[in-house]
Design an enzyme around this catalytic site. Sequence first.
Site, PDB file in Angstrom:
ATOM      1  CG  HIS A 116       3.147  10.152  -6.819  1.00  0.00           C
ATOM      2  ND1 HIS A 116       4.411   9.811  -7.255  1.00  0.00           N
ATOM      3  CD2 HIS A 116       3.335  10.819  -5.638  1.00  0.00           C
ATOM      4  CE1 HIS A 116       5.312  10.232  -6.392  1.00  0.00           C
ATOM      5  NE2 HIS A 116       4.681  10.864  -5.410  1.00  0.00           N
ATOM      6  CG  HIS A 154       3.070  13.363  -3.117  1.00  0.00           C
ATOM      7  ND1 HIS A 154       3.423  12.164  -2.550  1.00  0.00           N
ATOM      8  CD2 HIS A 154       1.951  13.788  -2.442  1.00  0.00           C
ATOM      9  CE1 HIS A 154       2.567  11.872  -1.577  1.00  0.00           C
ATOM     10  NE2 HIS A 154       1.667  12.831  -1.498  1.00  0.00           N
ATOM     11  CG  ASP A 165       8.513  15.184  -4.498  1.00  0.00           C
ATOM     12  OD1 ASP A 165       7.293  15.105  -4.320  1.00  0.00           O
ATOM     13  OD2 ASP A 165       9.300  14.277  -4.165  1.00  0.00           O
ATOM     14  CG  HIS A 166       7.276  12.637  -7.797  1.00  0.00           C
ATOM     15  ND1 HIS A 166       8.137  11.632  -8.186  1.00  0.00           N
ATOM     16  CD2 HIS A 166       7.393  12.730  -6.447  1.00  0.00           C
ATOM     17  CE1 HIS A 166       8.727  11.123  -7.120  1.00  0.00           C
ATOM     18  NE2 HIS A 166       8.303  11.782  -6.056  1.00  0.00           N
ATOM     19  CG  HIS A 213       3.405   6.996  -2.268  1.00  0.00           C
ATOM     20  ND1 HIS A 213       4.451   6.965  -1.375  1.00  0.00           N
ATOM     21  CD2 HIS A 213       3.279   8.311  -2.631  1.00  0.00           C
ATOM     22  CE1 HIS A 213       4.932   8.182  -1.205  1.00  0.00           C
ATOM     23  NE2 HIS A 213       4.233   9.012  -1.956  1.00  0.00           N
ATOM     24  CG  ASP A 264       7.627   9.096  -4.040  1.00  0.00           C
ATOM     25  OD1 ASP A 264       8.672   9.016  -4.706  1.00  0.00           O
ATOM     26  OD2 ASP A 264       7.258  10.151  -3.490  1.00  0.00           O
ATOM     27  CG  HIS A 309      12.541  10.327  -4.440  1.00  0.00           C
ATOM     28  ND1 HIS A 309      12.184  10.134  -3.119  1.00  0.00           N
ATOM     29  CD2 HIS A 309      11.575  11.101  -4.973  1.00  0.00           C
ATOM     30  CE1 HIS A 309      11.047  10.759  -2.868  1.00  0.00           C
ATOM     31  NE2 HIS A 309      10.652  11.371  -3.985  1.00  0.00           N
TER      32      HIS A 309
END
Length: 304
Positions: free
Chosen positions: A63, A65, A67-68, A141, A208, A266
């Site tokens: 996805h 976000h 941090d990914h 999510h 997530d 994570h």
Amino acid sequence: MSLRELVVLGTASQVPGRTRNHNGYLLRWDGEGFLFDPGEGTQRQMLLAGVAASAITRICLTHFHGDHCLGLPGVVQRLSLDGVRHPVDAYFPASGQEYFDRLRHASVFHETAEIRESPVAEDGEIAEGEFGKLYARRLDHPVESFGYQLVEPSGRRMLPEALARFGITGAEVGELQRTGSLRFGHRTVTAEQVSVVRRGQRVAFVMDTRLCDAVYELAERADLLVIESTFLEAEAALAQDYGHLTARQAARVAAECRVGKLVLTHFSQRYDNSLSFYEEAAEIFGGEIVVAEDLSRVSVPKRR
């Protein structure tokens, strides 16, 4: 000799820490290199882990976000800077096409590497090759997120005693493996008579998400399950609110889905003791548990 291992590049969640970089995971699978969720700093982590850009053959984003995915620009540019000649396939939620475009062309650079985009819009098979098949499943999510499952096709393992009984030796063994049968005069020997099924290996990558059916579908009989465990069970309500899992929930999935090796990752920056994640998971799951650490290597278990 084939190499199957997970190179952990980062294990933090929203905020990196002194010892945990943002997400990043390279699955070495024979001649393939699957890079999952390259968060900020992935390019440097690859350098520290001794991973060349040329090792990457596929990029899988769960996805968008930060941090990914915020490490994607550096990785894409490094592919061109290092003159990687093979094409690199990129899989990501189709709903985030705009974000992928921005990340791919975040700054000026001379693009020479071939990035083949494969947006994922629905559940199912998204790629097939010598490695097997790659599947995606939609997770639960706050933003659209997909988990991935790599499935190697089953094969057959030849039994030496059975081959000897039929007098099959040398090049005949290879021919039998290729064609499935051999004819000796009026007699035909099939591969089934001299071998047993060798189940293909499976790896699942779940980031997530709240608990949902897709998590279990992805994890089913996985030899290696890489799964987020952002929180401990004491913060289960918080995990539910923000669309995440606890270590106990991840372990429950592993136990119910007959997973071989469980890799927890994570982690929220609120925790400074990774042993708590292991202890919580071990109460539920009796198999091998790895609490992922940056720059560590995790082998794919031997065939079961």
